[in-house]
Write an enzyme that holds these catalytic residues in place. Sequence first.
Site, mmCIF file in Angstrom:
data_model
loop_
_atom_site.group_PDB
_atom_site.id
_atom_site.type_symbol
_atom_site.label_atom_id
_atom_site.label_comp_id
_atom_site.label_asym_id
_atom_site.label_seq_id
_atom_site.Cartn_x
_atom_site.Cartn_y
_atom_site.Cartn_z
ATOM 1 N N GLU B 316 171.644 -25.219 5.148
ATOM 2 C CA GLU B 316 170.945 -26.306 4.467
ATOM 3 C C GLU B 316 170.332 -25.787 3.166
ATOM 4 O O GLU B 316 169.203 -26.132 2.816
ATOM 5 C CB GLU B 316 169.853 -26.902 5.368
ATOM 6 C CG GLU B 316 170.391 -27.444 6.681
ATOM 7 C CD GLU B 316 169.363 -28.253 7.455
ATOM 8 O OE1 GLU B 316 169.658 -29.418 7.732
ATOM 9 O OE2 GLU B 316 168.271 -27.734 7.753
ATOM 10 N N CYS B 400 164.360 -36.147 9.153
ATOM 11 C CA CYS B 400 163.378 -35.702 8.171
ATOM 12 C C CYS B 400 163.466 -36.492 6.873
ATOM 13 O O CYS B 400 162.452 -36.722 6.214
ATOM 14 C CB CYS B 400 163.549 -34.215 7.888
ATOM 15 S SG CYS B 400 165.248 -33.743 7.520
#
Lengths: 640, 640
Positions: B316, B400
């Site tokens: 990520e 998120c």
Amino acid sequence: MSNKDRQFRPVAVPDVRVGGFWGKWQDAVCDATAEILLDRCVEAGMLQALDVRRANPGIVIPIQPWGGTTQMFWDSDLAKSIETIAYSLYRKPNPQLEARADDIIDMYERLQDKDGYVNSWFQRVQPDRRWTNLRDHHELYCAGHLIEAAVAYFQATGKRKLLDVMCRFADYMIGKFGHGEGQIAGYCGHQEIELALVKLARVTGEKKYLELSKFFIDERGQEPHFFTEEAIRDGRSPKDYIQKTYEYSQSHEPVRRQKKVVGHAVRAMYMYSGMADLATEYRDDTLTTALETLWDDLTTKQMYVTGGIGPSAKNEGFTDYYDLPNDTAYAETCASVALVFWASRMLGRGPNRRFADIMEQALYNGALTGLSLTGKTFFYDNPLESTGKHHRWKWHNCPCCPPNIARLVASVGAYMYGVAADEIAVHLYGESTARLELGGSNVTLRQVTNYPWDGKVSIRLELKEPRQFALSLRIPEWAEGASLSVNGGRIDLGAVMLDGYARIEREWTDGAEVSLDLPLTLRPQYANPKVRQDAGRVALMRGPLVYCAEEVDNGGDLSAIVVPEHLPETKTSIMRDLEDAVAVELPVEREDTQNWGEALYRSKPAARHEAKLRLVPYHLWDNRAPGEMLVWLQAEKRGA
Amino acid sequence: MSNKDRQFRPVAVPDVRVGGFWGKWQDAVCDATAEILLDRCVEAGMLQALDVRRANPGIVIPIQPWGGTTQMFWDSDLAKSIETIAYSLYRKPNPQLEARADDIIDMYERLQDKDGYVNSWFQRVQPDRRWTNLRDHHELYCAGHLIEAAVAYFQATGKRKLLDVMCRFADYMIGKFGHGEGQIAGYCGHQEIELALVKLARVTGEKKYLELSKFFIDERGQEPHFFTEEAIRDGRSPKDYIQKTYEYSQSHEPVRRQKKVVGHAVRAMYMYSGMADLATEYRDDTLTTALETLWDDLTTKQMYVTGGIGPSAKNEGFTDYYDLPNDTAYAETCASVALVFWASRMLGRGPNRRFADIMEQALYNGALTGLSLTGKTFFYDNPLESTGKHHRWKWHNCPCCPPNIARLVASVGAYMYGVAADEIAVHLYGESTARLELGGSNVTLRQVTNYPWDGKVSIRLELKEPRQFALSLRIPEWAEGASLSVNGGRIDLGAVMLDGYARIEREWTDGAEVSLDLPLTLRPQYANPKVRQDAGRVALMRGPLVYCAEEVDNGGDLSAIVVPEHLPETKTSIMRDLEDAVAVELPVEREDTQNWGEALYRSKPAARHEAKLRLVPYHLWDNRAPGEMLVWLQAEKRGA
């Protein structure tokens, strides 16, 4: 005369001795690869499973999420290694290596059950799992490779021990598989047995092996689906199949109904190879028609310019049409090797460059790149672009590719020729001597050539007495301006072309000389604009070879190179550090990376400067210094 | 005067009311997103863990290979949702939604331990694991988000309950963390607490919270390494760390020594945000110097033209310099949101368009694309090229991004202005009314504009009595030909520019009118030729907006579009089905995919025909029909 009326026999490997280009590669296999393959197989512990003199194989290996482990097909690795050794022994006798192969063959003989079954994993490590999971366990796949090894070893050495073992196993299979009481009406999740049984039938003359192959092909994809029923019988939920679709193993529908090339690339190619063999043996037009549709599907929508196939690592196979990413290309060496297998078998019903051109393209590029010049290291996946992190392996967790490219290289002579009752076809050019049997008498063809570095090919025929037959010579589609003469007399190509071959039917006499000139100029290759990854880019080929730019010759930032639309004059040079390969040099432009400035983005395109580009054959990349590599270069574009 | 001598206070969200462009987005958050966030959090089972009135949370969740589960940071999802609700309540009172938030806050109050500790997972699901694995468990990360929520909810509603809870937790932390006996000399694997403690310090006026934030920043990356020692204490082998390197959490070396942006993108941005806050609060030039190096590293080598960052899904985060793949871009919405956070904090030591231009670019493109026009669906990863398979999610396993983009949109007014003792900076343009406090007296700024669709901005000042101060207006680097006038009198921009802002220091009186014109023309953006994925391609921007081509407007095969180097005259049009967004149309050429022929490769490039290209703002893609999308289009190239 329709091509499909003819049957072209495959040529046995020992019948063709190659020199020149392929001779060097075969020497590398004889001198290095053949032994390395065996060493690495032994180091991996394969003999522990195989050798029944060891009371306990001592192997505890976790089953992977896909339902097996790569160790389950150790037999195939050993088999392909033995096959490679067989071909190498024919070229270069090596008593020590032969003795090692004989030892392993003895182990297989000792391992074989009374009923004929042979599989080191499912006899020694998981004996309770025999024939319980054909979908994942590769049992018939292993059998197929052992059969191929047995045929090769017999042809090369005359020794029949492994051939006898495998005939017994095949006879056992004939009893085991079928629709009768207690029989398994199934087939292997990884195709291979189908083509192997055809080889066995041809070498033994036993039609029963053909019939079993045909059974596997005909059953595949029928409903109710064998893999679904098998899973339920075995207490597994068919819904948990990790590959999600039977397209993965080309068993989603009966093979004659398949129109799209899908799933795992090697499985697909092996299946089509078996289908093509059966199409030839049975003159089965329903198979041939299906295969021609699949051929076009693959080669016009799903194939890299290198003959690499199967862009995705996820399924080791096919994705969407025109999806051909270059930097993440999986394009497994095995898949290109297997494409060569398929293409060569499509020539069984007559020479046709639609197949032979692609065979050559896959052979020289997508397949051959899998082997280093030394024969000691290997590529598994074959991207067409590298930032410098992709390198040749010493070995691989799933070592299918090293012996696959090795056995192809070691047997490449067999792919060069095809023989029918009254015709010899020359599919591939290369320094070689072929001793062929044509309707009972012998014909020797001596090719003298520096192909593929040079396009001039001279072929001398040797025969005891004059004979009427056709000699068909492939004129590759790329060979614009090709010329051909027989005994010094120019042939009007336009008048003799049939399916891309110059077919010269006449009475041939001893000493006849055929001269062929295939002009090798650097030619641009543009991809269909639907291939988004190649948009605005150009690949460069010379003869059958795809060329690429390497950092060692051109510095880094290869994407900054811009090739003009009208190719300027090129120079060739001999690369001493690439075993005299021909490199090509040409003037290009290069975007200026030095004076771009600090910002990552700006409103003016990069300035350009003149530069020299050196291209080397794609199959030779990463044989010198590590670094970037690029096949598809930026192409100059000009407004309408 | 050096900028660094000034301290710019952040503006509280309720002090700015936006209309126009951002007003519509905030309405979507108020009318849809705010409630959806809460609904989905509840559906996911978050209250089961949180609500101590349930005797047993009934949650059995397997720990993932990385050492935790996404459920461990449920508190952060709830916290960001509450923060979003807080901002939405300020804009649109909603008693029902407020009551739901109050209920959750009550649960946190009931959950809180006597010692001050609050964490629903580590109190209710794994109570024995408290503070045992700061590297992976996100405990301080959750605390940080709850602090941000507490501050926002207090500022919007005046209610202090959550603020009190979090002050108690922060006080507990002050005792828990440090170098003393029984204290933990560590920090969180996922940064967030650092910037949150600064917010808490600012709202409470308590310097002790700043000190704790500074402790976490100063400790990070020191040797012996906390995460290594912690793992050993916890019986885990540090070598088994799945991320392999502490670069993942930017703890590979002390923060002031870091020069390269590495690892997980959101963690990096949150850390730099905290560092920037501390740099402002402590006037810490050692932090500012490190941050400026990191800023350049990110923005000149590792940032998409959209302000997207972190190209790889694997970590990520960041990979190699100039590695910016478009189709597989991870470019998480959260990462661009966090880049906005960092950029805005870099303005704490004075206005500078080096930071503010990028803040705007990330805000309008990489971040805003994360929210659909309806406010009901979300993007997690943000490729710059899609073959038609990438679509907005209703929710995500790791949710998120939805609350992150929602809280940013709902608080965007606070990012538009900065206030120092004697200066007001306008960082972003947009219809809005800001009531600012400048050295004890109030100044109201009314921006009237249709920005970003139109470049004309009019700002009216309202103040009780005339005052001497500086009004600094950002002139974006892209705004070639910008003009500015005050009360009708033209300002010579060259004479007033400081760090990319027009700084107008004078006595301002009530009713003063500032008129700014930022020409919005479509402008090409070329990438540094080292970005191989953008070679031969061009992106098109208009003002701060990146534009893209969508299949719904242009048909498929978008890579066949070729944009001329010298942009022809463009037309703009209002897109009714994109809430009156401005589309741009221009004549281009298109490679002919229809008449290419059968072959996949050929030696002639594709023919071209004239075509019309319609571009829409990138942040609005996939709001109509699904289909292909492309930012980087083929660029016409002409030889030198």
